[in-house]
Structure formats: C-alpha cells, structure tokens
Design a protein around this motif. Structure first.
Motif, mmCIF file in Angstrom:
data_model
loop_
_atom_site.group_PDB
_atom_site.id
_atom_site.type_symbol
_atom_site.label_atom_id
_atom_site.label_comp_id
_atom_site.label_asym_id
_atom_site.label_seq_id
_atom_site.Cartn_x
_atom_site.Cartn_y
_atom_site.Cartn_z
ATOM 1 N N ASN A 515 20.317 -73.234 97.499
ATOM 2 C CA ASN A 515 19.980 -74.561 98.015
ATOM 3 C C ASN A 515 21.145 -75.547 97.965
ATOM 4 O OD1 ASN A 515 17.304 -73.892 98.643
ATOM 5 N ND2 ASN A 515 16.648 -74.270 96.542
ATOM 6 N N ASP A 516 22.273 -75.114 97.444
ATOM 7 C CA ASP A 516 23.461 -75.978 97.412
ATOM 8 C C ASP A 516 23.916 -76.232 98.852
ATOM 9 O OD1 ASP A 516 25.958 -77.140 97.259
ATOM 10 O OD2 ASP A 516 26.733 -75.758 95.740
ATOM 11 N N PRO A 517 23.906 -77.498 99.320
ATOM 12 C CA PRO A 517 24.274 -77.771 100.721
ATOM 13 C C PRO A 517 25.707 -77.350 101.062
ATOM 14 C CG PRO A 517 24.066 -79.819 99.466
ATOM 15 C CD PRO A 517 23.519 -78.723 98.612
ATOM 16 N N VAL A 518 26.625 -77.457 100.102
ATOM 17 C CA VAL A 518 28.010 -77.033 100.359
ATOM 18 C C VAL A 518 28.058 -75.527 100.571
ATOM 19 C CG1 VAL A 518 30.353 -76.887 99.414
ATOM 20 C CG2 VAL A 518 29.001 -78.964 99.064
ATOM 21 N N GLN A 519 27.336 -74.783 99.740
ATOM 22 C CA GLN A 519 27.260 -73.328 99.895
ATOM 23 C C GLN A 519 26.697 -72.966 101.261
ATOM 24 O OE1 GLN A 519 25.589 -71.076 96.597
ATOM 25 N NE2 GLN A 519 24.546 -69.682 98.006
ATOM 26 N N GLN A 520 25.672 -73.652 101.688
ATOM 27 C CA GLN A 520 25.050 -73.354 102.984
ATOM 28 C C GLN A 520 26.038 -73.577 104.134
ATOM 29 O OE1 GLN A 520 21.667 -75.970 102.971
ATOM 30 N NE2 GLN A 520 20.461 -74.687 101.590
ATOM 31 N N ILE A 521 26.795 -74.681 104.068
ATOM 32 C CA ILE A 521 27.747 -74.986 105.150
ATOM 33 C C ILE A 521 28.904 -74.000 105.150
ATOM 34 C CG2 ILE A 521 29.326 -76.724 106.069
ATOM 35 C CD1 ILE A 521 27.442 -78.849 104.817
ATOM 36 N N VAL A 522 29.409 -73.667 103.973
ATOM 37 C CA VAL A 522 30.512 -72.696 103.879
ATOM 38 C C VAL A 522 30.075 -71.350 104.446
ATOM 39 C CG1 VAL A 522 31.909 -71.342 102.261
ATOM 40 C CG2 VAL A 522 31.711 -73.817 101.966
ATOM 41 N N PHE A 523 28.853 -70.920 104.098
ATOM 42 C CA PHE A 523 28.364 -69.628 104.585
ATOM 43 C C PHE A 523 28.016 -69.673 106.075
ATOM 44 C CE2 PHE A 523 26.816 -68.079 100.139
ATOM 45 C CZ PHE A 523 28.138 -68.053 99.718
ATOM 46 N N SER A 524 27.857 -70.884 106.635
ATOM 47 C CA SER A 524 27.674 -70.967 108.086
ATOM 48 C C SER A 524 29.015 -70.783 108.806
ATOM 49 C CB SER A 524 27.051 -72.313 108.479
ATOM 50 O OG SER A 524 28.004 -73.352 108.450
ATOM 51 N N MET A 525 30.125 -71.041 108.104
ATOM 52 C CA MET A 525 31.467 -70.821 108.664
ATOM 53 C C MET A 525 31.812 -69.328 108.616
ATOM 54 S SD MET A 525 33.257 -74.107 106.822
ATOM 55 C CE MET A 525 34.909 -73.875 107.450
ATOM 56 N N PHE A 526 31.563 -68.703 107.469
ATOM 57 C CA PHE A 526 31.680 -67.252 107.346
ATOM 58 C C PHE A 526 30.570 -66.784 106.430
ATOM 59 C CE2 PHE A 526 33.124 -63.442 105.078
ATOM 60 C CZ PHE A 526 33.288 -62.593 106.171
ATOM 61 N N ASN A 527 29.765 -65.830 106.909
ATOM 62 C CA ASN A 527 28.555 -65.424 106.207
ATOM 63 C C ASN A 527 28.886 -64.436 105.085
ATOM 64 O OD1 ASN A 527 25.935 -64.742 105.457
ATOM 65 N ND2 ASN A 527 25.201 -64.961 107.555
ATOM 66 N N VAL A 528 29.204 -64.994 103.917
ATOM 67 C CA VAL A 528 29.588 -64.166 102.768
ATOM 68 C C VAL A 528 28.460 -63.232 102.331
ATOM 69 C CG1 VAL A 528 30.347 -64.206 100.352
ATOM 70 C CG2 VAL A 528 31.310 -65.838 101.989
ATOM 71 N N PRO A 529 27.194 -63.694 102.241
ATOM 72 C CA PRO A 529 26.126 -62.771 101.839
ATOM 73 C C PRO A 529 26.006 -61.553 102.766
ATOM 74 C CG PRO A 529 25.358 -65.021 101.657
ATOM 75 C CD PRO A 529 26.690 -65.085 102.338
ATOM 76 N N VAL A 530 26.195 -61.765 104.063
ATOM 77 C CA VAL A 530 26.115 -60.635 104.999
ATOM 78 C C VAL A 530 27.328 -59.718 104.827
ATOM 79 C CG1 VAL A 530 26.110 -59.987 107.447
ATOM 80 C CG2 VAL A 530 24.701 -61.895 106.660
ATOM 81 N N TRP A 531 28.489 -60.306 104.538
ATOM 82 C CA TRP A 531 29.678 -59.480 104.268
ATOM 83 C C TRP A 531 29.440 -58.614 103.028
ATOM 84 C CZ3 TRP A 531 33.285 -59.887 100.064
ATOM 85 C CH2 TRP A 531 34.388 -59.024 100.193
ATOM 86 N N ILE A 532 28.805 -59.185 102.000
ATOM 87 C CA ILE A 532 28.480 -58.426 100.783
ATOM 88 C C ILE A 532 27.554 -57.262 101.132
ATOM 89 C CG2 ILE A 532 27.275 -58.534 98.558
ATOM 90 C CD1 ILE A 532 28.230 -61.490 98.391
ATOM 91 N N GLU A 533 26.542 -57.530 101.968
ATOM 92 C CA GLU A 533 25.628 -56.456 102.412
ATOM 93 C C GLU A 533 26.396 -55.341 103.122
ATOM 94 O OE1 GLU A 533 22.544 -57.975 104.888
ATOM 95 O OE2 GLU A 533 21.836 -59.428 103.410
ATOM 96 N N SER A 534 27.342 -55.752 103.978
ATOM 97 C CA SER A 534 28.107 -54.745 104.732
ATOM 98 C C SER A 534 28.924 -53.870 103.794
ATOM 99 C CB SER A 534 29.017 -55.423 105.763
ATOM 100 O OG SER A 534 30.121 -56.056 105.160
ATOM 101 N N LYS A 535 29.463 -54.454 102.723
ATOM 102 C CA LYS A 535 30.248 -53.665 101.756
ATOM 103 C C LYS A 535 29.334 -52.726 100.970
ATOM 104 C CE LYS A 535 33.964 -53.990 101.626
ATOM 105 N NZ LYS A 535 34.958 -53.370 102.539
ATOM 106 N N LEU A 536 28.163 -53.208 100.618
ATOM 107 C CA LEU A 536 27.222 -52.371 99.862
ATOM 108 C C LEU A 536 26.717 -51.207 100.703
ATOM 109 C CD1 LEU A 536 25.157 -55.141 98.017
ATOM 110 C CD2 LEU A 536 26.670 -53.451 96.945
ATOM 111 N N ASN A 537 26.636 -51.423 102.015
ATOM 112 C CA ASN A 537 26.152 -50.364 102.915
ATOM 113 C C ASN A 537 27.282 -49.563 103.559
ATOM 114 O OD1 ASN A 537 23.003 -50.620 103.354
ATOM 115 N ND2 ASN A 537 23.798 -52.711 103.168
ATOM 116 N N ARG A 538 28.513 -49.894 103.211
ATOM 117 C CA ARG A 538 29.699 -49.197 103.718
ATOM 118 C C ARG A 538 29.758 -49.195 105.252
ATOM 119 N NH1 ARG A 538 30.494 -43.846 99.794
ATOM 120 N NH2 ARG A 538 31.331 -44.998 98.012
#
Length: 560
Positions: A515-538
């Motif tokens: 819920n951190d608004p800064v985190q939300q905006i940063v991840f809208s620039m580059f989606n870090v959680p989705v990048w983490i998923e991609s690494k976990l799924n190779r």
C-alpha cells in the motif's frame, strides 16, 4: 578533467583506466558518454553565442537572411564584412575565432571582431523577428494594433477602423484578453479625438464582443497563477515529495477556485482550472485527476486553432494527460490522443521535437504495459535514431526521462548493455537537482540490470554505488531496502535454490508494503514483482509479462 577521468565518475570512484575489470565495466557506457563530453565543448559562452545562433537557424531562415533581408551589399558592390563572417561561421563545426581572423585578415582583426559579431547578432535577431512574425498570432495582432495607432494619428480613420475590426475579431478568437484591452483603448481614442465614418451600431457590437468580463479575466489570471504553482511542483518531483511540498499541494487543492468547475464559455478559463486540478491530483496519486486531463485534452483537440496558436501549453496538456492516463490505466486512449489528427497543427522544429519525445515516451510505456513488444522494438529504434536531434530542444527532465524509458525497453528486450548505458547516462548527464525519484529508481534499476548481466565485477561495483546513493542521499524505503538486500544475497550464492528462498521472502516483504504509494508508482515504471515471478519460473521477463497479459485478456472476455 579529461574525457576518461570524466567517464570514470559513473562508478562514484576514480580508478586507473589500465585496470582490466574497470576497463570492461567502463566500455558498457563509453560510447554514449564520450559523445556527450564532446557536446560539452560547444556549450554557448559569451565568445561563441554568435556560432550557437547561426547554427540554430533553419535552412529557410538562413536563405531569408542571406537573400531577402540583407540587401545593402547589393548597392555597395561587395559583401559587407559581417556577412562574410556569417558564411564562415555557418561552415564551422565548432566555433574557431582564430580561424575567422586568419581567413578574413586584414579586414577582420582583434580590434573590430567584437563589433562585427555584435552587429551580425543584431541583424540576425531583427531578421528572425521579421521572418517569424507571420506565423505568430500575438505578434501579428500587435503589429495591427501599432498600425491602428499610426493611422489614427495620421488622420486615416477609415483605414484604422478596418484594421481594428480585423484585429479585434482575431484577438477574441484566441481569447487574448490583454491585447483586447489595448485594442479597446485605441477604439476609445478614435471616438474621443476623431470622427470615424462608420456605423456606431456595428462598431459598438465589435467593441462589446469581448468573450469575457473583466471580473472573469481576473479569475483566469488567478487560476493561471495556481496552474503555474502546480507546474513548478510537478517539475520538482512527481512523487516522493517532502512534507513541506505535500502541505503546499493540499493547501492549493483547498483553494475555493478549485472546488467547482467554472460555468464559462472561455477556453482559457476552463483550461487553467482543469490543468491545475489534473496536475495537483496527479501529484497526490489520485486517479480521478485523469477526468480533468481527459476533458482538457479533448477541448484542445476539438479546437485545433488553439494548438496552432499555443504549442507550448498544448505540450503540457499532452504531458499531464499521458501521466494521468497511465495512473488511471486507460492505455488505449493514450494511443488515440497521441495519434490524433489535431497534432498536425504542431509547427516548428522545437515544438515537433517536444511532441515526438512526449509521444514516444507515452507509446513506449503503453506498449510495454500491453506487452506489444513488436511495437516496442520499432519505438526503441526510432528513439535511438532521433534522440540526439530531440535533445537539442527538450528540457532536462524530458532528456532524463527519455533515456530511462529507453533503458527500460532495452532491458525488456534483453539488451542489457544498452539498458545499463541509457539508465546510467540518465543519472549522470542531466543532473539538475530535480526529480529525485528518477535517481532512486535508476540506482535500484541499475542493480537489477547488473543482476541480469551476470558480470561479477559490474554487479559488485553497482551494488556499492546503489548502497552508497541511498545511505548518502536518503534512507531507503522498506521496499527498496528489501530489494537491495535480496539481490545482493542471491547474486552471491549463484544457486537457483537460494534464488527461490530469497525471492519468495522478497515477495512476502513487498506484499506487506504493497500500500506504499511510492512503491506502487515505482512498480508502475518497472514491474519488479512480475520480474521476480519470471525469475522464479525461469522465464524471460517479456515472455512472462506477455503470458500474464494474455491470461488477463481471457479472463476479461470470459467475464464479458
């Protein structure tokens, strides 16, 4: 400082260029930084202002100055000295005063070169005013105003009234209220001191046709001031504001003039209201700010003559529309607006450079959101080809944003060396103490790029640089600290099991701070959680994003 020493600053430390690892690290950004270092040699100084001005002229402006504006030499039988200086400077790649003196000796010498350059500068300025006035509505109406005054004083009242009638109609068309008041004063003087032979009924109709009252004009000026305050706040930072700036934004939003949209037929009244509401709402991370930006962009594109008249304000309208549309996730509308036929009204090389920069930034971000990577590839190529040309005209904020945008797309397309190059250059070459969120994002993102590059030396250097940035400039937020530590811990072990453990732990940590608004905006620039998923799924990041977007579309269609 030499070029190589200058380049070495990008690691925040000075090391000998003979060091093998440092040499390898530097080469990733060498080609871009050298080009910029060379550009610094031609920055305008008092001694080469004339060179900068001459080389800013378009081919048409040079032709006009040479052929149509300057005619005195035709009577002299030979070209005057200042025109010879103009021709030689036009051919110089860099300003070289010594060469000028040598080529035009003895006519040009140390005693008269300053006078000659100043005279040439003045002549070019006069020619530019004359050449560009026909496309400038304000200048054209002011010339008509001057003619009305001259004709009135000569007793040519009928001619003065004819010009006045044309000028007042055009001033009303563009809502040029200060110009309208000056024209009204000229009409008043004609009524007081002359006896114009014109229908009183017709002329008074023109006189009273002003689109707004004096009171409404005052309200427009007040809204214009509020809009400018909002613009300055946006230029300072888009998010991660200081407590003081947040207080200013909230105070501005409480202004009585912003509580309700004015019931007005005035284009500018509505523009300044909507622009202020959209900007302040965006700075507050409020998606409803898009409603005001949406209404404003449509008002402009439905009244194309205002775009032709005031391209600068239209650029700001496009800019805030794009950002609020991303916040509201209305991606298709961004595409429609950026490709609208009204944009053909944008004239002039500088205005076109601004527009193309904003358009490519917007489309690049949208197509990344939609996982349309074929279009992203096309945009990246165009941006790379034109970035040097655009950067001659756009401001520092856009130059930095353009390079960050290129860096993100290069990363997605798995071109990690260019991703590193553009993002690093963005932080080094355009540091004007604005948009601090660009630097916090870039430092974190550079570490992610180095993680993907799998270069031990580069990762180690960038980790030290990123760590140093956060603890020197500002304490990292919880999500930034979590990413920083997880990347460092995972890279050192180099095992997939370790990656799984650390990245799953990172996912849990990021969910807690979601819920951190800064985190939300940063991840809208580059989606870090989705990048983490991609690494976990190779799976490569872009393939994983594409898979997610396709699944979301299937769910949406099924629900429909």
């Amino acid at each position: 400082m030499g070029a190589l020493a200058y380049i070495s600053l990008y690691t925040n430390e000075l090391k000998p260029f003979t060091d093998r690892g440092y040499r390898q690290n530097t080469l990733y950004s060498l080609f871009g930084l050298i080009y910029k270092f060379e550009d610094c040699k031609t920055v305008a100084t008092p001694s080469n202002n004339i060179w900068t001005l001459v080389h800013s002229l378009s081919a048409q402006e040079k032709l006009f100055f040479r052929r149509d504006y300057v005619k005195a030499y035709a009577l002299q039988g030979s070209e005057p000295l200042y025109l010879k200086v103009f021709d030689l400077i036009s051919k110089q790649n860099n300003y070289d005063e010594a060469k000028l003196l040598k080529q035009l000796a003895p006519a040009l010498n140390a005693k008269n070169i300053s006078y000659t350059k100043n005279y040439l500068y003045e002549q070019i300025c006069d020619a530019l005013l004359y050449f560009n006035n026909h496309d400038n509505t304000n200048a054209r109406i002011f010339q008509q105003l001057s003619l009305v005054r001259i004709f009135r004083e000569k007793g040519l009242y009928k001619a003065a009234l004819k010009i006045w009638e044309h000028a007042i109609k055009e001033a009303n068309k563009y809502e040029l209220h200060p110009m309208i008041q000056m024209l009204k004063e000229e009409y008043r003087r004609m009524q007081l001191y002359s006896n114009p032979k014109a229908s009183q009924k017709v002329m008074m109709k023109e006189y009273e046709e002003d689109s707004i009252s004096a009171d409404e004009h005052l309200r427009i000026l007040q809204l214009q001031e509020l809009s400018f305050h909002a613009l300055l706040l946006r230029r300072k930072t888009h998010f991660r504001q200081s407590k003081e700036d947040k207080k200013i934004i909230n105070t501005l939003l409480q202004n009585p003039m912003l509580q309700k949209e004015p019931k007005s037929a005035s284009f500018w009244h509505l523009h300044h209201y909507r622009m202020t509401k959209a900007t302040l709402g965006y700075l507050s991370n409020d998606a409803t700010s898009y409603n005001y930006a949406y209404a404003n962009i449509h008002a402009w594109q439905n009244n194309e003559h205002f775009i032709a008249h005031d391209c600068e304000n239209y650029m700001e309208v496009l800019y805030i529309f794009y950002y609020t549309a991303i916040l509201a996730k209305d991606y298709q509308h961004v595409i429609d607006v950026m490709q609208h036929s009204a944009n053909k009204q944008i004239k002039g090389v500088a205005h076109k450079a601004y527009f193309e920069t904003i358009r490519h930034l917007a489309l690049n971000r949208v197509y990344n959101k939609l996982a349309d990577y074929d279009k992203v590839k096309v945009l990246v190529k165009v941006m790379k080809d034109h970035i040097a040309g655009w950067e001659q005209y756009i401001n520092t904020d856009l130059q930095r944003t353009l390079r960050l945008s290129l860096g993100i797309s290069c990363f997605v397309l798995q071109d990690y060396e260019n991703a590193f190059h553009y993002v690093k250059n963005a932080t080094l070459l355009f540091n004007d103490d604005t948009r601090p969120e660009h630097y916090s994002f870039a430092n974190l993102y550079l570490l992610i790029i180095c993680f993907e590059m799998k270069d031990d030396y580069m990762f180690d250097i960038q980790y030290k640089s990123t760590y140093s940035y956060f603890y020197r400039h500002e304490k990292p937020l919880p999500f930034e600290n979590a990413i920083l530590q997880a990347l460092h811990k995972t890279y050192k072990t180099k095992s997939f099991r370790s990656l799984q453990e650390n990245f799953k732990e990172l996912q849990t940590s990021l969910a807690i701070t979601a819920n951190d608004p800064v985190q939300q905006i940063v991840f809208s620039m580059f989606n870090v959680p989705v990048w983490i998923e991609s690494k976990l799924n190779r799976v490569p990041y872009k393939d994983w994003v594409k898979r997610r977007v396709e699944n979301e579309l299937k769910i949406t269609r099924s629900a429909g």
